[in-house]
Write a protein that holds these residues in place. Structure first.
Motif, PDB file in Angstrom:
ATOM      1  N   ALA A   1     -10.140  -1.791  12.167  1.00 22.40           N
ATOM      2  CA  ALA A   1      -8.868  -2.230  12.359  1.00 22.40           C
ATOM      3  C   ALA A   1      -8.451  -3.624  11.877  1.00 22.40           C
ATOM      4  O   ALA A   1      -7.678  -4.299  12.446  1.00 22.40           O
ATOM      5  CB  ALA A   1      -8.109  -1.649  13.363  1.00 22.40           C
ATOM      6  N   VAL A   2      -9.575  -4.116  11.151  1.00 26.71           N
ATOM      7  CA  VAL A   2      -9.398  -5.564  11.006  1.00 26.71           C
ATOM      8  C   VAL A   2      -7.995  -6.094  10.507  1.00 26.71           C
ATOM      9  O   VAL A   2      -7.376  -7.033  10.916  1.00 26.71           O
ATOM     10  CB  VAL A   2     -10.885  -6.041  10.289  1.00 26.71           C
ATOM     11  N   THR A   3      -7.944  -5.435   9.578  1.00 24.94           N
ATOM     12  CA  THR A   3      -6.601  -6.029   8.771  1.00 24.94           C
ATOM     13  C   THR A   3      -5.321  -5.117   9.384  1.00 24.94           C
ATOM     14  O   THR A   3      -4.314  -5.891   9.442  1.00 24.94           O
ATOM     15  CB  THR A   3      -6.608  -5.739   7.359  1.00 24.94           C
ATOM     16  N   SER A   4      -5.513  -4.233   9.739  1.00 28.24           N
ATOM     17  CA  SER A   4      -4.205  -3.518  10.313  1.00 28.24           C
ATOM     18  C   SER A   4      -3.759  -4.060  11.867  1.00 28.24           C
ATOM     19  O   SER A   4      -2.356  -4.099  12.051  1.00 28.24           O
ATOM     20  CB  SER A   4      -4.379  -2.071  10.605  1.00 28.24           C
ATOM     21  N   LEU A   5      -4.380  -4.360  12.534  1.00 32.40           N
ATOM     22  CA  LEU A   5      -4.065  -4.776  14.042  1.00 32.40           C
ATOM     23  C   LEU A   5      -3.041  -6.081  13.877  1.00 32.40           C
ATOM     24  O   LEU A   5      -3.320  -7.130  13.537  1.00 32.40           O
ATOM     25  CB  LEU A   5      -5.228  -5.168  14.923  1.00 32.40           C
ATOM     26  N   GLY A   6      -1.979  -5.616  14.443  1.00 32.64           N
ATOM     27  CA  GLY A   6      -0.951  -6.563  14.475  1.00 32.64           C
ATOM     28  C   GLY A   6       0.126  -6.518  13.267  1.00 32.64           C
ATOM     29  O   GLY A   6       0.822  -7.421  13.079  1.00 32.64           O
ATOM     30  N   GLY A   7      -0.144  -5.897  12.369  1.00 25.41           N
ATOM     31  CA  GLY A   7       0.596  -5.841  11.145  1.00 25.41           C
ATOM     32  C   GLY A   7       1.294  -4.426  11.097  1.00 25.41           C
ATOM     33  O   GLY A   7       2.169  -4.071  10.666  1.00 25.41           O
TER      34      GLY A   7
ATOM     35  N   LYS B   1      -6.506 -12.348  10.726  1.00 24.26           N
ATOM     36  CA  LYS B   1      -5.862 -11.380   9.678  1.00 24.26           C
ATOM     37  C   LYS B   1      -4.325 -11.531  10.220  1.00 24.26           C
ATOM     38  O   LYS B   1      -3.610 -12.526  10.472  1.00 24.26           O
ATOM     39  CB  LYS B   1      -6.046 -10.058   9.469  1.00 24.26           C
ATOM     40  N   CYS B   2      -3.769 -10.364  10.962  1.00 21.89           N
ATOM     41  CA  CYS B   2      -2.282 -10.217  11.320  1.00 21.89           C
ATOM     42  C   CYS B   2      -2.109 -11.091  12.871  1.00 21.89           C
ATOM     43  O   CYS B   2      -0.972 -10.979  13.137  1.00 21.89           O
ATOM     44  CB  CYS B   2      -1.928  -8.905  11.339  1.00 21.89           C
TER      45      CYS B   2
ATOM     46  N   GLN C   1       8.266  -4.696  11.125  1.00 21.58           N
ATOM     47  CA  GLN C   1       9.487  -4.582  10.285  1.00 21.58           C
ATOM     48  C   GLN C   1       9.327  -6.027   9.336  1.00 21.58           C
ATOM     49  O   GLN C   1       9.494  -6.021   8.314  1.00 21.58           O
ATOM     50  CB  GLN C   1      10.941  -4.441  11.406  1.00 21.58           C
ATOM     51  N   ARG C   2       8.658  -7.148  10.072  1.00 20.93           N
ATOM     52  CA  ARG C   2       8.937  -8.466   9.416  1.00 20.93           C
ATOM     53  C   ARG C   2       7.785  -8.356   8.072  1.00 20.93           C
ATOM     54  O   ARG C   2       8.110  -8.594   6.926  1.00 20.93           O
ATOM     55  CB  ARG C   2       8.583  -9.557  10.225  1.00 20.93           C
ATOM     56  N   HIS C   3       6.774  -7.660   8.473  1.00 19.54           N
ATOM     57  CA  HIS C   3       5.682  -7.430   7.590  1.00 19.54           C
ATOM     58  C   HIS C   3       6.204  -6.284   6.277  1.00 19.54           C
ATOM     59  O   HIS C   3       5.959  -6.794   5.263  1.00 19.54           O
ATOM     60  CB  HIS C   3       4.558  -6.613   8.039  1.00 19.54           C
TER      61      HIS C   3
ATOM     62  N   GLU D   1       2.844   3.923  -4.033  1.00 18.94           N
ATOM     63  CA  GLU D   1       3.862   3.442  -2.946  1.00 18.94           C
ATOM     64  C   GLU D   1       3.462   4.053  -1.387  1.00 18.94           C
ATOM     65  O   GLU D   1       3.275   3.338  -0.338  1.00 18.94           O
ATOM     66  CB  GLU D   1       5.464   3.979  -3.268  1.00 18.94           C
ATOM     67  N   LYS D   2       3.299   5.302  -1.583  1.00 19.52           N
ATOM     68  CA  LYS D   2       2.944   5.865  -0.302  1.00 19.52           C
ATOM     69  C   LYS D   2       1.985   5.444   0.654  1.00 19.52           C
ATOM     70  O   LYS D   2       1.822   5.302   1.942  1.00 19.52           O
ATOM     71  CB  LYS D   2       2.807   7.298  -0.301  1.00 19.52           C
ATOM     72  N   TYR D   3       0.740   4.803  -0.057  1.00 17.59           N
ATOM     73  CA  TYR D   3      -0.443   4.372   0.516  1.00 17.59           C
ATOM     74  C   TYR D   3      -0.664   2.990   0.644  1.00 17.59           C
ATOM     75  O   TYR D   3      -1.520   2.326   0.842  1.00 17.59           O
ATOM     76  CB  TYR D   3      -1.445   5.070  -0.130  1.00 17.59           C
ATOM     77  N   ARG D   4       0.724   2.107   0.432  1.00 14.38           N
ATOM     78  CA  ARG D   4       0.276   0.843   0.385  1.00 14.38           C
ATOM     79  C   ARG D   4       0.513   0.095   1.522  1.00 14.38           C
ATOM     80  O   ARG D   4       1.329   0.556   2.202  1.00 14.38           O
ATOM     81  CB  ARG D   4       1.734   0.082  -0.707  1.00 14.38           C
ATOM     82  N   LEU D   5      -0.268  -0.891   1.871  1.00 16.46           N
ATOM     83  CA  LEU D   5      -0.420  -1.601   3.294  1.00 16.46           C
ATOM     84  C   LEU D   5       0.538  -2.747   2.986  1.00 16.46           C
ATOM     85  O   LEU D   5       0.705  -3.413   1.898  1.00 16.46           O
ATOM     86  CB  LEU D   5      -1.793  -2.372   3.367  1.00 16.46           C
ATOM     87  N   PRO D   6       1.332  -3.035   3.932  1.00 14.95           N
ATOM     88  CA  PRO D   6       2.688  -4.201   3.887  1.00 14.95           C
ATOM     89  C   PRO D   6       1.674  -5.469   3.801  1.00 14.95           C
ATOM     90  O   PRO D   6       2.306  -6.385   3.138  1.00 14.95           O
ATOM     91  CB  PRO D   6       3.502  -4.122   4.979  1.00 14.95           C
ATOM     92  N   MET D   7       0.689  -5.763   4.430  1.00 16.67           N
ATOM     93  CA  MET D   7      -0.004  -6.799   4.477  1.00 16.67           C
ATOM     94  C   MET D   7      -0.982  -7.109   3.858  1.00 16.67           C
ATOM     95  O   MET D   7      -1.515  -8.377   3.549  1.00 16.67           O
ATOM     96  CB  MET D   7      -0.299  -7.037   6.151  1.00 16.67           C
ATOM     97  N   LEU D   8      -1.334  -6.296   2.691  1.00 17.33           N
ATOM     98  CA  LEU D   8      -2.410  -6.552   1.764  1.00 17.33           C
ATOM     99  C   LEU D   8      -1.735  -5.991   0.583  1.00 17.33           C
ATOM    100  O   LEU D   8      -1.767  -4.582   0.282  1.00 17.33           O
ATOM    101  CB  LEU D   8      -3.768  -6.029   2.173  1.00 17.33           C
ATOM    102  N   ASN D   9      -1.520  -6.851  -0.429  1.00 16.32           N
ATOM    103  CA  ASN D   9      -0.652  -6.126  -1.515  1.00 16.32           C
ATOM    104  C   ASN D   9      -1.594  -6.219  -2.786  1.00 16.32           C
ATOM    105  O   ASN D   9      -1.777  -7.349  -3.448  1.00 16.32           O
ATOM    106  CB  ASN D   9       0.398  -6.982  -1.890  1.00 16.32           C
TER     107      ASN D   9
END
Ligand SMILES: Cc1ncc(COP(=O)(O)O)c(C=O)c1O
Length: 370
Positions: free
Chosen positions: A172-178, A197-198, A276-278, A300-308
């Motif tokens: 959860a390196v990139t997901s935590l907090g986002g 990261k987040c 929501q901010r992300h 679209e369905k699998y996009r991460l908000p914090m890594l585009n």
């Protein structure tokens, strides 16, 4: 002698990490260093554990920050939870799944992998089929694959793994907090993250959490954990309330202040508002990129908000664009890795970086550079 630190400008960090550090976190880093067994510092440690449990949605007692970056969190999980010849299944769709494989193989595990095309998610249907025919001691996957910008369908996969005896390990390196993480509800037995990261803290700590089932595995090991520094039975003695608080290694005190401050900030803003901010920043970025004629790489369905992940148009010198952003606009974005090198840019909207004004600044800069 010139002091190279004097040449550091403030850069808007919009790559795959590190992200911009929150000003309150910089202030926390600047506080007086306490001793690692100082009673006041121990109070901070206790609070860090409570806040990490809260952000991870877990009651796991062993929920602590490991000294080291996200990869140290990865090593911690594998080194404690597998023994030579253990059967391990790794679900791979990018660089960090591959890194898990490298770590597990070095420990002598009997590693099997399921690979999915980079830029697409792990397919729960295929995982289900595989698990109907095979059993494993541990199954591992990355939640937010930073190398591709894919959000893997963790909840669906968790339902499948819950039907088995396997330990379930999540990056959860990139997901935590986002985005939301529900460790207990999803039956995750071990999870690791990173601060850069987040959480908007500099690189250097790796929050980890182990379930009771995972701790039982550690307790019943036939062999010693082959890495002294990351041995959770030793590190846990220092971190956990009602344990000896025995010295293991000198904790990175000021980094822990920083993590503590960032967790306070997260809950002051409120988890829902942060997520929501992300999403809002991600949506603004997508619209702005589309206006520039650029396309997102991931469905679209699998996009991460914090890594585009953004597809690089034909005929563009992608490295030159990144160079101009960095040296003419003080903005960092990332390039692609492995098979996606030269094919995508990676634009991070993580933690303190995820602000609408930053998205606008990047879009203005891209307009002039392209
Ligand atoms: C998903 C993921 N896992 C693991 C890591 C490794 O973390 P670190 O570079 O902090 O060691 C990263 C770093 O980018 C990551 O994005």
């Amino acid at each position: 002698m010139t002091n190279l630190l004097d040449g550091i400008d403030e850069i808007l960090l919009m790559g795959p990490g590190p992200s911009c550090v929150h000003p309150e976190v910089y202030k926390a880093l600047n506080r007086f260093t306490l001793g690692h067994l100082d009673p006041h510092f121990i109070k901070i440690m206790d609070q860090i554990q409570v806040l990490l449990q809260k952000i991870l949605n877990t009651d796991n007692k062993l929920t602590i920050p490991v000294s080291g970056t996200g990869s140290a969190g990865m090593e911690t999980c594998f080194v404690n939870l597998i023994e030579p010849k253990d059967k391990v299944l790794i679900l791979i769709n990018g660089v960090f799944g591959k890194r898990m494989c490298e770590v597990a193989t070095r420990l002598g595990a009997d590693v099997e992998v399921m690979e999915f095309e980079w830029g697409t998610p792990i397919d729960p249907g295929q995982v289900k089929e595989k698990l109907a025919r095979n059993s494993y001691n541990l199954i591992a996957m990355v939640h937010a694959e930073t190398s591709t910008g894919v959000k893997n369908p963790i909840e669906e996969i968790s339902h499948i793994i819950k039907e088995t005896e396997s330990l379930f390990l999540v990056d959860a390196v990139t997901s935590l907090g986002g985005i939301e993480i529900k460790v207990d509800e999803w039956g995750i037995d071990a999870i690791y993250s990173g601060t850069q990261k987040c959480l908007s803290v500099p690189p250097g700590l790796a929050p980890v959490s182990f379930s009771e089932k995972a701790l039982l595995k550690v307790k019943n090991r036939k062999t010693k954990v082959p890495n002294w520094y990351l041995d959770m039975s030793l590190v846990g003695e220092y971190w956990q309330k009602d344990h000896k608080r025995a010295y293991h290694h000198t904790a990175p005190i000021n980094m822990l202040y920083a993590l503590y401050q960032s967790l306070l900030l997260f809950f002051e803003e409120g988890a829902k508002n942060v997520f929501q901010r992300h999403v809002e920043c991600h949506n603004n970025l997508r619209v702005g990129l589309e206006e520039l004629g650029l396309k997102m790489y991931v469905e679209e369905k699998y996009r991460l908000p914090m890594l585009n992940a953004v597809a690089i148009p034909e005929g563009i010198d992608e490295a030159e664009v990144r160079k101009k952003l960095r040296f003419e606009h003080n903005i960092e974005i990332g390039g692609g890795l492995g098979p996606l090198a030269g094919k995508i840019w990676r634009i991070g909207l993580m933690g303190h970086t995820a602000q609408v004004k930053n998205v606008e600044r990047l879009l203005t800069a891209l307009r002039s550079v392209l």
